[in-house]
Design a protein around this motif. Sequence first.
Motif, PDB file in Angstrom:
ATOM      1  N   LEU A 184       0.838  -1.328  -0.097  1.00  0.00           N
ATOM      2  CA  LEU A 184      -0.008   0.003   0.455  1.00  0.00           C
ATOM      3  C   LEU A 184       0.832   1.406  -0.406  1.00  0.00           C
ATOM      4  O   LEU A 184       0.964   2.134  -0.665  1.00  0.00           O
ATOM      5  CB  LEU A 184      -1.132  -0.202   1.739  1.00  0.00           C
ATOM      6  N   VAL A 185       1.953   1.045   1.112  1.00  0.00           N
ATOM      7  CA  VAL A 185       2.824   2.413   0.880  1.00  0.00           C
ATOM      8  C   VAL A 185       3.635   2.008  -0.604  1.00  0.00           C
ATOM      9  O   VAL A 185       4.160   3.730  -1.057  1.00  0.00           O
ATOM     10  CB  VAL A 185       4.023   2.390   2.547  1.00  0.00           C
ATOM     11  N   ASN A 186       3.911   1.448  -1.221  1.00  0.00           N
ATOM     12  CA  ASN A 186       4.614   1.854  -2.100  1.00  0.00           C
ATOM     13  C   ASN A 186       3.235   2.251  -3.753  1.00  0.00           C
ATOM     14  O   ASN A 186       3.891   3.046  -3.879  1.00  0.00           O
ATOM     15  CB  ASN A 186       5.112  -0.113  -2.588  1.00  0.00           C
ATOM     16  N   SER A 187       2.442   1.967  -3.827  1.00  0.00           N
ATOM     17  CA  SER A 187       1.845   2.123  -4.651  1.00  0.00           C
ATOM     18  C   SER A 187       1.179   3.816  -4.700  1.00  0.00           C
ATOM     19  O   SER A 187       0.581   3.848  -5.291  1.00  0.00           O
ATOM     20  CB  SER A 187       0.601   1.062  -5.044  1.00  0.00           C
ATOM     21  N   ASN A 188       1.108   4.232  -3.321  1.00  0.00           N
ATOM     22  CA  ASN A 188       0.572   5.577  -3.053  1.00  0.00           C
ATOM     23  C   ASN A 188       1.208   6.182  -2.212  1.00  0.00           C
ATOM     24  O   ASN A 188       0.849   7.564  -2.909  1.00  0.00           O
ATOM     25  CB  ASN A 188      -0.506   5.309  -1.934  1.00  0.00           C
ATOM     26  N   LEU A 189       2.688   6.057  -2.077  1.00  0.00           N
ATOM     27  CA  LEU A 189       3.455   6.949  -2.181  1.00  0.00           C
ATOM     28  C   LEU A 189       4.335   6.897  -2.777  1.00  0.00           C
ATOM     29  O   LEU A 189       4.636   8.435  -3.913  1.00  0.00           O
ATOM     30  CB  LEU A 189       4.229   6.821  -0.836  1.00  0.00           C
ATOM     31  N   LEU A 190       5.391   6.222  -3.294  1.00  0.00           N
ATOM     32  CA  LEU A 190       5.968   6.542  -4.252  1.00  0.00           C
ATOM     33  C   LEU A 190       5.847   6.852  -5.901  1.00  0.00           C
ATOM     34  O   LEU A 190       6.544   7.350  -6.672  1.00  0.00           O
ATOM     35  CB  LEU A 190       7.130   4.923  -5.028  1.00  0.00           C
ATOM     36  N   LYS A 191       4.729   6.972  -6.351  1.00  0.00           N
ATOM     37  CA  LYS A 191       4.049   7.767  -7.196  1.00  0.00           C
ATOM     38  C   LYS A 191       3.870   8.905  -7.310  1.00  0.00           C
ATOM     39  O   LYS A 191       3.242  10.142  -7.735  1.00  0.00           O
ATOM     40  CB  LYS A 191       2.595   6.921  -8.166  1.00  0.00           C
ATOM     41  N   GLU A 192       3.229   9.447  -6.206  1.00  0.00           N
ATOM     42  CA  GLU A 192       3.235  10.833  -5.586  1.00  0.00           C
ATOM     43  C   GLU A 192       4.209  11.579  -5.627  1.00  0.00           C
ATOM     44  O   GLU A 192       4.095  12.854  -5.402  1.00  0.00           O
ATOM     45  CB  GLU A 192       2.237  10.689  -4.477  1.00  0.00           C
ATOM     46  N   THR A 193       5.563  10.938  -4.665  1.00  0.00           N
ATOM     47  CA  THR A 193       6.763  11.289  -3.794  1.00  0.00           C
ATOM     48  C   THR A 193       7.516  12.448  -4.834  1.00  0.00           C
ATOM     49  O   THR A 193       8.361  11.853  -5.530  1.00  0.00           O
ATOM     50  CB  THR A 193       7.149  10.938  -3.139  1.00  0.00           C
ATOM     51  N   LEU A 206      11.449  -0.017   0.462  1.00  0.00           N
ATOM     52  CA  LEU A 206      10.230  -0.754  -0.395  1.00  0.00           C
ATOM     53  C   LEU A 206      10.410  -2.141  -1.366  1.00  0.00           C
ATOM     54  O   LEU A 206       9.243  -2.764  -1.482  1.00  0.00           O
ATOM     55  CB  LEU A 206       8.878   0.269  -0.818  1.00  0.00           C
ATOM     56  N   ILE A 207      11.089  -1.703  -2.207  1.00  0.00           N
ATOM     57  CA  ILE A 207      11.879  -3.024  -3.537  1.00  0.00           C
ATOM     58  C   ILE A 207      12.817  -3.146  -3.016  1.00  0.00           C
ATOM     59  O   ILE A 207      13.641  -2.610  -3.446  1.00  0.00           O
ATOM     60  CB  ILE A 207      11.651  -1.603  -4.455  1.00  0.00           C
ATOM     61  N   PRO A 208      12.891  -4.983  -2.789  1.00  0.00           N
ATOM     62  CA  PRO A 208      14.054  -5.330  -1.748  1.00  0.00           C
ATOM     63  C   PRO A 208      15.296  -4.953  -3.017  1.00  0.00           C
ATOM     64  O   PRO A 208      16.224  -5.323  -3.004  1.00  0.00           O
ATOM     65  CB  PRO A 208      13.439  -6.801  -1.736  1.00  0.00           C
ATOM     66  N   ARG A 209      14.942  -5.422  -4.599  1.00  0.00           N
ATOM     67  CA  ARG A 209      15.594  -5.391  -5.736  1.00  0.00           C
ATOM     68  C   ARG A 209      16.275  -4.329  -6.170  1.00  0.00           C
ATOM     69  O   ARG A 209      17.689  -4.255  -6.490  1.00  0.00           O
ATOM     70  CB  ARG A 209      15.427  -6.522  -7.036  1.00  0.00           C
ATOM     71  N   ASN A 216      19.467  -1.702   5.891  1.00  0.00           N
ATOM     72  CA  ASN A 216      19.068  -2.892   6.579  1.00  0.00           C
ATOM     73  C   ASN A 216      17.572  -1.967   7.080  1.00  0.00           C
ATOM     74  O   ASN A 216      17.167  -1.492   7.717  1.00  0.00           O
ATOM     75  CB  ASN A 216      19.613  -2.699   8.200  1.00  0.00           C
ATOM     76  N   ILE A 217      16.453  -2.774   6.846  1.00  0.00           N
ATOM     77  CA  ILE A 217      14.659  -2.400   7.458  1.00  0.00           C
ATOM     78  C   ILE A 217      14.699  -3.469   8.399  1.00  0.00           C
ATOM     79  O   ILE A 217      14.618  -4.663   7.950  1.00  0.00           O
ATOM     80  CB  ILE A 217      14.253  -2.370   5.712  1.00  0.00           C
ATOM     81  N   ASP A 218      13.266  -3.181   9.501  1.00  0.00           N
ATOM     82  CA  ASP A 218      13.126  -3.739  10.054  1.00  0.00           C
ATOM     83  C   ASP A 218      11.843  -2.876  10.283  1.00  0.00           C
ATOM     84  O   ASP A 218      11.245  -1.995   9.669  1.00  0.00           O
ATOM     85  CB  ASP A 218      14.208  -4.053  11.714  1.00  0.00           C
ATOM     86  N   HIS A 219      10.579  -4.177  11.117  1.00  0.00           N
ATOM     87  CA  HIS A 219       9.216  -3.607  11.345  1.00  0.00           C
ATOM     88  C   HIS A 219       9.762  -3.813  12.824  1.00  0.00           C
ATOM     89  O   HIS A 219      10.297  -4.508  13.576  1.00  0.00           O
ATOM     90  CB  HIS A 219       8.310  -4.827  10.775  1.00  0.00           C
TER      91      HIS A 219
END
Length: 299
Positions: A184-193, A206-209, A216-219
């Motif tokens: 959701l973050v990926n689809s809503n934020l990256l297209k707008e920022t 957001l995108i591992p590749r 490093n990213i943790d939750h």
Amino acid sequence: MPLRIDVPENFLNLFHKIFENEPVENGNKLNLFSLKISNNAFSYADLVEELGDILTAYALSRSTYDALCSQKKYTTLVSKAKERLRKAESNDGELGEILLYTMLEAHLKAPKLLTKLELKTDPNHYVNGADGVHLLRIDDNTFQFVFGESKLYADLNDGLKEAFKSLKNLLKEDLNKLRYEIQLVNSNLLKETQEDESVNLLKKLLIPRENDEDLNIDHSFGIFLGFDVEITEDERKLTNAEFRKTVYDKVKKAVLTILPTIKKQIQQDDFRGYNFYIYIVPFSKLAEQRKKIIAELKK
């Protein structure tokens, strides 16, 4: 930070800090803040005024917010934000969601990536999942996605258990809910920022590749709990100084009582390896006040 923080630190001046960053179980953080007290009552009017200023940044995506500001369409900005709130009569949760957002931005310094409210296409539509997703920078190479959960319950113990129950549901592997939140973050934020630096960093997180660096990213989880503190008529007759001390002591005692339960919840196997940032705020006549506050914000 890759994203700006829209809630100023001085928002916290509304509160008396009873506990701040108190360590609980594995170095997690507990914060107990109370609205300041004036004339033997919590200062709700000041809270409403500040939330009115913050609502637009909370309720709208950054692109919508920035576009309306750049065009100086301030009336439209405010009306669009207010439209997203449900009617006060049926609104039991949104005050908690807004206060969670303010604490994660103003206190934790974790800017929002997405809030539940900005996903709504209809004010009566309910959006499942986390109440918000924020990004916390630990150091230059380490970040946390902070998934928010808010509960406003008269009984603090009930609210606490329900919050952890909701978070446990987010972690169910078969449902892939955390992954869905990231999408959701990926689809809503990256297209707008629009900021290149922000886009590049967010893509890597957001995108591992896209992560060609040693990032490093943790939750982790941000929890906001509002609860009801009963104030007697005899207490209301106390002097202002006595009243403040009495209420703050009562609130502190209520939280110390459930401290073992907080630790027990965090110790669950499901939550090993996750960080928690917990914010607790007392209310008087919670059921009545939260509807009043939302009604004021919708005016």
